[in-house]
Design a protein around this motif. Sequence first.
Motif, PDB file in Angstrom:
ATOM      1  N   GLU A  75      82.763  38.322  20.954  1.00  0.00           N
ATOM      2  CA  GLU A  75      82.400  39.011  20.501  1.00  0.00           C
ATOM      3  C   GLU A  75      80.890  38.531  19.867  1.00  0.00           C
ATOM      4  O   GLU A  75      80.623  36.892  19.570  1.00  0.00           O
ATOM      5  CB  GLU A  75      83.017  39.124  18.862  1.00  0.00           C
ATOM      6  CG  GLU A  75      82.234  39.878  18.218  1.00  0.00           C
ATOM      7  CD  GLU A  75      83.144  40.004  16.773  1.00  0.00           C
ATOM      8  OE1 GLU A  75      82.603  40.455  15.521  1.00  0.00           O
ATOM      9  OE2 GLU A  75      84.808  40.372  17.065  1.00  0.00           O
ATOM     10  N   THR A 105      85.372  30.749  15.888  1.00  0.00           N
ATOM     11  CA  THR A 105      84.216  31.422  15.353  1.00  0.00           C
ATOM     12  C   THR A 105      83.039  31.007  14.333  1.00  0.00           C
ATOM     13  O   THR A 105      83.212  30.163  13.930  1.00  0.00           O
ATOM     14  CB  THR A 105      85.123  33.100  14.102  1.00  0.00           C
ATOM     15  OG1 THR A 105      85.762  33.630  14.869  1.00  0.00           O
ATOM     16  CG2 THR A 105      83.321  33.515  14.089  1.00  0.00           C
ATOM     17  N   TYR A 106      82.316  30.713  15.492  1.00  0.00           N
ATOM     18  CA  TYR A 106      80.844  29.628  14.719  1.00  0.00           C
ATOM     19  C   TYR A 106      79.878  31.061  13.960  1.00  0.00           C
ATOM     20  O   TYR A 106      79.676  31.997  14.108  1.00  0.00           O
ATOM     21  CB  TYR A 106      80.442  29.259  15.483  1.00  0.00           C
ATOM     22  CG  TYR A 106      79.548  29.421  16.833  1.00  0.00           C
ATOM     23  CD1 TYR A 106      77.977  30.200  16.480  1.00  0.00           C
ATOM     24  CD2 TYR A 106      80.008  29.650  18.172  1.00  0.00           C
ATOM     25  CE1 TYR A 106      77.644  30.232  18.172  1.00  0.00           C
ATOM     26  CE2 TYR A 106      79.182  30.014  19.238  1.00  0.00           C
ATOM     27  CZ  TYR A 106      77.876  30.510  19.024  1.00  0.00           C
ATOM     28  OH  TYR A 106      77.130  31.138  20.279  1.00  0.00           O
ATOM     29  N   HIS A 123      77.053  35.755  13.984  1.00  0.00           N
ATOM     30  CA  HIS A 123      78.516  34.591  14.232  1.00  0.00           C
ATOM     31  C   HIS A 123      78.645  34.763  16.356  1.00  0.00           C
ATOM     32  O   HIS A 123      78.096  36.523  16.112  1.00  0.00           O
ATOM     33  CB  HIS A 123      79.651  35.210  13.457  1.00  0.00           C
ATOM     34  CG  HIS A 123      80.659  36.519  13.156  1.00  0.00           C
ATOM     35  ND1 HIS A 123      80.115  37.315  12.988  1.00  0.00           N
ATOM     36  CD2 HIS A 123      80.445  36.951  14.402  1.00  0.00           C
ATOM     37  CE1 HIS A 123      80.373  38.301  12.904  1.00  0.00           C
ATOM     38  NE2 HIS A 123      81.760  37.808  14.793  1.00  0.00           N
ATOM     39  N   ARG A 124      79.447  33.865  16.581  1.00  0.00           N
ATOM     40  CA  ARG A 124      79.864  35.019  17.861  1.00  0.00           C
ATOM     41  C   ARG A 124      81.878  33.667  18.005  1.00  0.00           C
ATOM     42  O   ARG A 124      81.727  33.137  17.266  1.00  0.00           O
ATOM     43  CB  ARG A 124      78.699  33.936  18.918  1.00  0.00           C
ATOM     44  CG  ARG A 124      79.307  34.412  20.176  1.00  0.00           C
ATOM     45  CD  ARG A 124      78.370  33.671  20.682  1.00  0.00           C
ATOM     46  NE  ARG A 124      78.681  32.842  21.853  1.00  0.00           N
ATOM     47  CZ  ARG A 124      78.350  32.252  22.564  1.00  0.00           C
ATOM     48  NH1 ARG A 124      77.287  32.940  23.071  1.00  0.00           N
ATOM     49  NH2 ARG A 124      78.221  31.000  23.187  1.00  0.00           N
ATOM     50  N   VAL A 125      82.577  34.178  18.558  1.00  0.00           N
ATOM     51  CA  VAL A 125      83.707  34.521  19.200  1.00  0.00           C
ATOM     52  C   VAL A 125      83.610  34.047  20.011  1.00  0.00           C
ATOM     53  O   VAL A 125      83.579  34.466  21.585  1.00  0.00           O
ATOM     54  CB  VAL A 125      84.701  35.568  18.740  1.00  0.00           C
ATOM     55  CG1 VAL A 125      85.828  35.409  19.014  1.00  0.00           C
ATOM     56  CG2 VAL A 125      84.896  36.517  16.982  1.00  0.00           C
TER      57      VAL A 125
END
Length: 153
Positions: A75, A105-106, A123-125
Amino acid sequence: MTAAPLADAPTAAEASGVLVPVEVHFDDLDALGLLHNARYPLLVERAWGAHWAERGHAYAGDWHAAGDACNAVKELRISYELPVTRSGGHAVHLWLERLGRTGLTYGFRLCSADGLTTHARGHRVLVRLDPDTMRPAPWTEEFRNAARPLLRG
């Protein structure tokens, strides 16, 4: 006087993490002289790549040797808040929101070089993958130890 817009300064939850310098080039700008929307995630990816490469986690053409760098994006969410209107030095503020067994997740902000002005945030998963099955696999303890300091407090 009105309240400062969201684009100013990191939130309390974003205060931890690292600030990684990035360079916006003239050809990253669109016909209006704004950083093209597709370049924001690219700059974030380059910042994360540089951060992890400095810590020995990088992909060099072999998924088996890549270890924890063998991962895929599940994501990506980004909110554009204030246009970048010039080339030159900027920064990406990086932190971890969650570190799970096989995923993380960041959070990130593309910001001014000093970190005070936010241009975009999101954010990115990521999911760690087994190179043979391409199914989720656990992060190594070495990676988890390197990642923990980035977890927001």
